[in-house]
Design a protein around this motif. Sequence first.
Motif, PDB file in Angstrom:
ATOM      1  N   UNK A 133      40.520  39.465  34.401  1.00 18.33           N
ATOM      2  CA  UNK A 133      40.403  40.354  33.963  1.00 18.33           C
ATOM      3  C   UNK A 133      40.280  41.775  33.339  1.00 18.33           C
ATOM      4  N   UNK A 134      40.821  42.410  34.239  1.00 19.53           N
ATOM      5  CA  UNK A 134      41.314  43.975  34.272  1.00 19.53           C
ATOM      6  C   UNK A 134      43.090  43.504  33.760  1.00 19.53           C
ATOM      7  N   UNK A 135      43.344  42.673  33.584  1.00 20.89           N
ATOM      8  CA  UNK A 135      44.691  42.146  33.483  1.00 20.89           C
ATOM      9  C   UNK A 135      44.122  42.139  31.335  1.00 20.89           C
ATOM     10  N   UNK A 136      43.194  40.748  31.182  1.00 18.12           N
ATOM     11  CA  UNK A 136      43.434  41.388  30.227  1.00 18.12           C
ATOM     12  C   UNK A 136      42.956  42.042  29.378  1.00 18.12           C
ATOM     13  N   UNK A 137      42.427  43.545  29.411  1.00 24.80           N
ATOM     14  CA  UNK A 137      41.623  44.437  29.257  1.00 24.80           C
ATOM     15  C   UNK A 137      42.996  45.710  29.082  1.00 24.80           C
ATOM     16  N   UNK A 138      44.282  45.562  30.067  1.00 22.00           N
ATOM     17  CA  UNK A 138      44.757  46.714  29.619  1.00 22.00           C
ATOM     18  C   UNK A 138      45.589  46.245  29.215  1.00 22.00           C
ATOM     19  N   UNK A 139      46.448  45.020  29.430  1.00 16.50           N
ATOM     20  CA  UNK A 139      47.126  43.912  28.565  1.00 16.50           C
ATOM     21  C   UNK A 139      47.225  44.412  27.104  1.00 16.50           C
ATOM     22  N   UNK A 140      45.864  43.599  26.302  1.00 15.27           N
ATOM     23  CA  UNK A 140      45.525  44.551  25.027  1.00 15.27           C
ATOM     24  C   UNK A 140      45.644  46.413  24.797  1.00 15.27           C
ATOM     25  N   UNK A 141      45.011  46.676  25.316  1.00 13.88           N
ATOM     26  CA  UNK A 141      45.176  48.186  25.231  1.00 13.88           C
ATOM     27  C   UNK A 141      46.730  48.393  25.090  1.00 13.88           C
TER      28      UNK A 141
END
Length: 304
Positions: A86-94
């Motif tokens: 989940x942290x990966x998803x958020x940072x990647x999308x950002x």
Amino acid sequence: MVSSPHEAMHRIFQEYPGLFSRVSEVLGVSVPTPTSATVLPTDLTENSPVERRVDTLLRIETQDEGPFLLAVEAQGKKDPRKATSWPYYVSYLHNRYGGLPVLLLVVCQDHATAQWAARPLTIGLRQWPTLTLTPLVAGPHNMPVITNVAEARKDLALATLAAITHADNPDVGAILKTLSAALREAPEDIADPIVELTAQGLGDRPAAQQWRNLVAVDTSFYTSFMSEEIRDEGRDEGRAEGRAEGRAQGRADGLLLILEARGITLTDELRQKITTCTDPELLHRWLHRAATATTTEEVFAERH
């Protein structure tokens, strides 16, 4: 394997992108007023052997504060791996979308999973966290129990999500009866996806059969593959051929709808393959695969 309730809990936001504005109100979170929403690709894979996919991704346009990204994750049970994904998803999308704000919404069907999902995820040292992710969680602990037909009819998308998240509620029968009654006078193009999403969200729970029975009585106009199967029960054998044709047509329509919602592009040849198929059982197999597939090859592959 991804379950049908998992698909329903996030796919409903693809069908009704504006639903999040009402969900945020229910959850007590103030977000800018949306003006539009766009479904975005869910593939977050980079040039590496690891494949990562968010369940549903929307770009929400707002009136006053600009756009933001809404990542929706359907979570059926506790999964320690989400502490890293989940942290990966958020940072990647950002990073991928030029610094747009990213909001993670997790949809659950049981209290324990919802409580677990709501815990902040921290990366870094105990005395100095580098990144803290706080998911927004929707589940049976905070979604409304809608048993008033007028209330359900006022916002059918929210009523559908509420019914799905309360699938294990002892009073789910009253919730489903309210939703089916609210659909009685709804146009087919509105009722069709709601009936399917609700059935998908209930999965193999006992309430799924109750929903099938309610649909057969309350929405007799409905012609999807699910209700075609319901109406076929008890008819005389002399009409078997007509029943099979009706099931095939309904399943073909349902398959096209699911593939479109999941963003899977069809060639003209494959579209013709679906619309001309007269085998209800084959179409049924394709439908089940389509619920979790990411490519056309996964849907139509010949398996021995």
